[in-house]
Design an enzyme around this catalytic site. Structure first.
Site, PDB file in Angstrom:
ATOM      1  N   ARG A  79      39.320  39.834  41.452  1.00  0.00           N
ATOM      2  CA  ARG A  79      39.915  39.521  40.136  1.00  0.00           C
ATOM      3  C   ARG A  79      39.823  37.894  39.769  1.00  0.00           C
ATOM      4  O   ARG A  79      40.135  37.647  38.394  1.00  0.00           O
ATOM      5  CB  ARG A  79      41.322  39.971  40.123  1.00  0.00           C
ATOM      6  N   ASP A 136      36.921  49.577  49.473  1.00  0.00           N
ATOM      7  CA  ASP A 136      38.212  49.419  49.913  1.00  0.00           C
ATOM      8  C   ASP A 136      38.405  50.215  51.452  1.00  0.00           C
ATOM      9  O   ASP A 136      37.870  51.038  51.625  1.00  0.00           O
ATOM     10  CB  ASP A 136      39.242  49.836  48.851  1.00  0.00           C
ATOM     11  N   TYR A 148      49.328  52.645  55.892  1.00  0.00           N
ATOM     12  CA  TYR A 148      49.355  53.073  54.558  1.00  0.00           C
ATOM     13  C   TYR A 148      49.611  54.560  54.572  1.00  0.00           C
ATOM     14  O   TYR A 148      50.069  54.994  53.308  1.00  0.00           O
ATOM     15  CB  TYR A 148      48.045  52.594  54.060  1.00  0.00           C
TER      16      TYR A 148
HETATM   17  O1  CP3 Z   1      34.683  41.061  48.245  1.00  0.00           O
HETATM   18  C1  CP3 Z   1      35.426  41.921  48.983  1.00  0.00           C
HETATM   19  O2  CP3 Z   1      35.867  41.444  49.953  1.00  0.00           O
HETATM   20  C2  CP3 Z   1      35.618  43.066  48.274  1.00  0.00           C
HETATM   21  C3  CP3 Z   1      35.854  44.188  48.946  1.00  0.00           C
HETATM   22  C4  CP3 Z   1      37.338  44.451  49.462  1.00  0.00           C
HETATM   23  C5  CP3 Z   1      38.385  45.137  48.716  1.00  0.00           C
HETATM   24  N1  CP3 Z   1      39.427  45.376  49.448  1.00  0.00           N
HETATM   25  C6  CP3 Z   1      38.293  45.200  47.223  1.00  0.00           C
HETATM   26  C7  CP3 Z   1      39.489  45.270  46.403  1.00  0.00           C
HETATM   27  C8  CP3 Z   1      37.698  44.663  50.727  1.00  0.00           C
HETATM   28  C9  CP3 Z   1      37.045  43.982  52.098  1.00  0.00           C
HETATM   29  C10 CP3 Z   1      39.101  45.263  50.865  1.00  0.00           C
HETATM   30  C11 CP3 Z   1      39.818  45.381  51.983  1.00  0.00           C
HETATM   31  C12 CP3 Z   1      41.267  45.788  51.839  1.00  0.00           C
HETATM   32  N2  CP3 Z   1      41.712  46.694  51.154  1.00  0.00           N
HETATM   33  C13 CP3 Z   1      42.321  45.329  52.812  1.00  0.00           C
HETATM   34  C14 CP3 Z   1      42.014  44.420  54.104  1.00  0.00           C
HETATM   35  C15 CP3 Z   1      41.835  42.996  53.550  1.00  0.00           C
HETATM   36  C16 CP3 Z   1      43.176  42.197  53.623  1.00  0.00           C
HETATM   37  O3  CP3 Z   1      43.310  41.902  52.413  1.00  0.00           O
HETATM   38  O4  CP3 Z   1      43.739  42.342  54.489  1.00  0.00           O
HETATM   39  C17 CP3 Z   1      43.377  46.062  52.380  1.00  0.00           C
HETATM   40  C18 CP3 Z   1      44.919  45.889  53.025  1.00  0.00           C
HETATM   41  C19 CP3 Z   1      43.321  46.803  51.304  1.00  0.00           C
HETATM   42  C20 CP3 Z   1      44.207  47.480  50.711  1.00  0.00           C
HETATM   43  C21 CP3 Z   1      44.312  47.217  48.998  1.00  0.00           C
HETATM   44  N3  CP3 Z   1      43.461  47.168  48.121  1.00  0.00           N
HETATM   45  C22 CP3 Z   1      45.351  46.862  48.516  1.00  0.00           C
HETATM   46  C23 CP3 Z   1      46.744  47.000  49.254  1.00  0.00           C
HETATM   47  C24 CP3 Z   1      45.314  46.533  47.247  1.00  0.00           C
HETATM   48  C25 CP3 Z   1      46.134  46.159  46.069  1.00  0.00           C
HETATM   49  C26 CP3 Z   1      46.453  44.886  46.185  1.00  0.00           C
HETATM   50  C27 CP3 Z   1      45.832  43.840  45.512  1.00  0.00           C
HETATM   51  O5  CP3 Z   1      45.152  43.055  45.967  1.00  0.00           O
HETATM   52  O6  CP3 Z   1      45.549  44.315  44.198  1.00  0.00           O
HETATM   53  C28 CP3 Z   1      43.766  46.860  47.039  1.00  0.00           C
HETATM   54  C29 CP3 Z   1      42.996  46.554  45.658  1.00  0.00           C
HETATM   55  C30 CP3 Z   1      41.728  45.904  45.819  1.00  0.00           C
HETATM   56  N4  CP3 Z   1      40.782  45.921  46.721  1.00  0.00           N
HETATM   57  C31 CP3 Z   1      40.953  44.979  44.647  1.00  0.00           C
HETATM   58  C32 CP3 Z   1      39.845  44.777  45.368  1.00  0.00           C
HETATM   59  C33 CP3 Z   1      38.874  43.814  44.371  1.00  0.00           C
HETATM   60  C34 CP3 Z   1      41.798  44.487  43.482  1.00  0.00           C
HETATM   61  C35 CP3 Z   1      41.837  45.700  42.739  1.00  0.00           C
HETATM   62  C36 CP3 Z   1      41.997  45.444  41.191  1.00  0.00           C
HETATM   63  O7  CP3 Z   1      41.215  45.063  40.614  1.00  0.00           O
HETATM   64  O8  CP3 Z   1      42.894  46.077  40.430  1.00  0.00           O
END
Ligand code: CP3
Length: 345
Positions: free
Chosen positions: A30, A76, A152
């Site tokens: 984002r 994700d 989760y």
């Molecule tokens: O370039 C990259 O690294 C993108 C690929 C990626 C995403 N999620 C995209 C994403 C990767 C490697 C992840 C891993 C992920 N997802 C983890 C482990 C990494 C960490 O931060 O510890 C976890 C815990 C998740 C679970 C998850 N995904 C949550 C809890 C959320 C919501 C919180 C948030 O940040 O909004 C997501 C959403 C998410 N995953 C987004 C992205 C780009 C944002 C979604 C949006 O645009 O609304």
């Protein structure tokens, strides 16, 4: 892939390099206007993850903007519980919400066996990205750790302290073991398919390691990560694939992390006194600038970055990264600046 050319793969192979390879956790996301332009076309983030063409485009955005040394699959970690029938959706302002979280031990015993067909969209995204990037740029596949996925799956949403999960762990230890074992098997199949589809490296995200005390982290998280790594190291398809382990603020010794047999440890920002002498020659290191520093002035960004680069300049196998993912409030110009100064160091 001509592995000899990738400084990222060289670092994972514990070579000392004149310049540290760079990539960023959550490099697509984002904080980038290009990402937001595509994201607004989907009301549910999960629908975007299920579109392999869009995932490919999103994975390329940070490479085009900063010429990074590695690509990461756009997807994700919650695709795996979704594939097990828990139905994960992302609700605006709330994050992930599971329609069918695990509430009882019986819910675990009734889970289907993980069928990789249910996540075929991930493997398609991997092969699309692999075909689209330069042959010298390795592609990182990933999974959540068994413990993080279990947390989760039980909590059914994001949470600060995961009370439901911690309660379940105390009351249903045997069902918890069953769940962790099932998820370990699922993660193995999931990563193996990502490698078959073109992933060159894999990263395991133990993003909720911080919820466990020193004793629990061994028996609830590392035990299953060790099994997963052992399966990968024994399999003919995955045996030579470098494995990175990210553990968020773990309450354990560096030795405990090394003993998982991961090839590289991705250090969380608080791991500043991580014993470099102990890890020297045994494991590659990735990290660990606090992403919040990117909200500061350029002088502060440079000072903090150069402290880390000086510390690891002679370390055999060092990769520059953040201690955790880039947050939406970060200015992309600062990510560009950071990348430039790491290369100038
Ligand atoms: O370039 C990259 O690294 C993108 C690929 C990626 C995403 N999620 C995209 C994403 C990767 C490697 C992840 C891993 C992920 N997802 C983890 C482990 C990494 C960490 O931060 O510890 C976890 C815990 C998740 C679970 C998850 N995904 C949550 C809890 C959320 C919501 C919180 C948030 O940040 O909004 C997501 C959403 C998410 N995953 C987004 C992205 C780009 C944002 C979604 C949006 O645009 O609304």
């Amino acid at each position: 892939m001509s592995p000899s050319k990738s400084i990222f793969l060289k670092a994972l192979n514990r070579e000392i390099l004149p310049t540290a390879p760079i990539w960023y956790m959550r490099q697509a996301g984002r904080y980038m206007p290009e990402y937001r332009a595509i994201r607004k076309k989907f009301s549910n983030f999960m629908d975007m993850c299920k579109n392999p063409e869009v995932c490919c485009e999103l994975a390329l955005q940070p490479l085009n903007a900063y010429e990074l040394d590695a690509a990461i699959l756009f997807s994700d970690i919650l695709t795996v519980p979704d594939a097990l029938g828990m139905e994960v959706n992302f609700i605006e302002g709330k994050g992930p919400i599971f329609n069918n979280p695990i509430n009882t031990a019986n819910d675990i015993f009734n889970l289907p066996i993980f069928d990789p067909e249910n996540v075929s969209y991930v493997f398609e995204a991997v092969s699309n990205i692999k075909n689209a990037i330069h042959e010298d740029i390795p592609l990182i596949g990933f999974t959540g750790s068994p413990w993080t996925l279990a947390a989760y799956s039980i909590e059914g949403q994001s949470s600060k302290n995961f009370n439901k999960t911690i309660g379940f762990l105390k009351e249903q230890p045997h069902a918890m073991e069953t769940l962790l074992t099932m998820l370990t098997d699922a993660c193995f199949i999931y990563l193996r398919k990502q490698v078959q589809s073109g992933a060159d490296v894999v990263q395991i995200f133990d993003s909720w390691a911080n919820l466990l005390n020193e004793k629990e982290i061994e028996s609830i998280s590392h035990k299953y990560i060790k099994n997963l790594i052992q399966y990968l190291k024994q399999d003919s398809i995955t045996k030579d694939i470098p494995i990175i382990l990210f553990s968020r603020d773990p309450k354990c010794s560096s030795n405990s992390l090394i003993e998982t047999k991961a090839d590289c440890l991705s250090l969380y920002s608080t791991m500043v006194n991580f014993e470099k002498e102990l890890t020297y020659g045994r494991v590659a290191i990735q990290g660990n600038l606090n992403p919040k520093i990117l909200l500061e002035s350029r002088n502060i960004i440079k000072d903090e970055t150069y402290k880390i680069l000086s510390k690891y300049k002679d370390y055999p196998g060092y990769i520059f990264n953040l201690g955790h993912g880039i947050t939406p409030d970060i200015n992309p110009d600062n990510v560009k600046y950071l990348t430039d100064i790491v290369r100038e160091f």
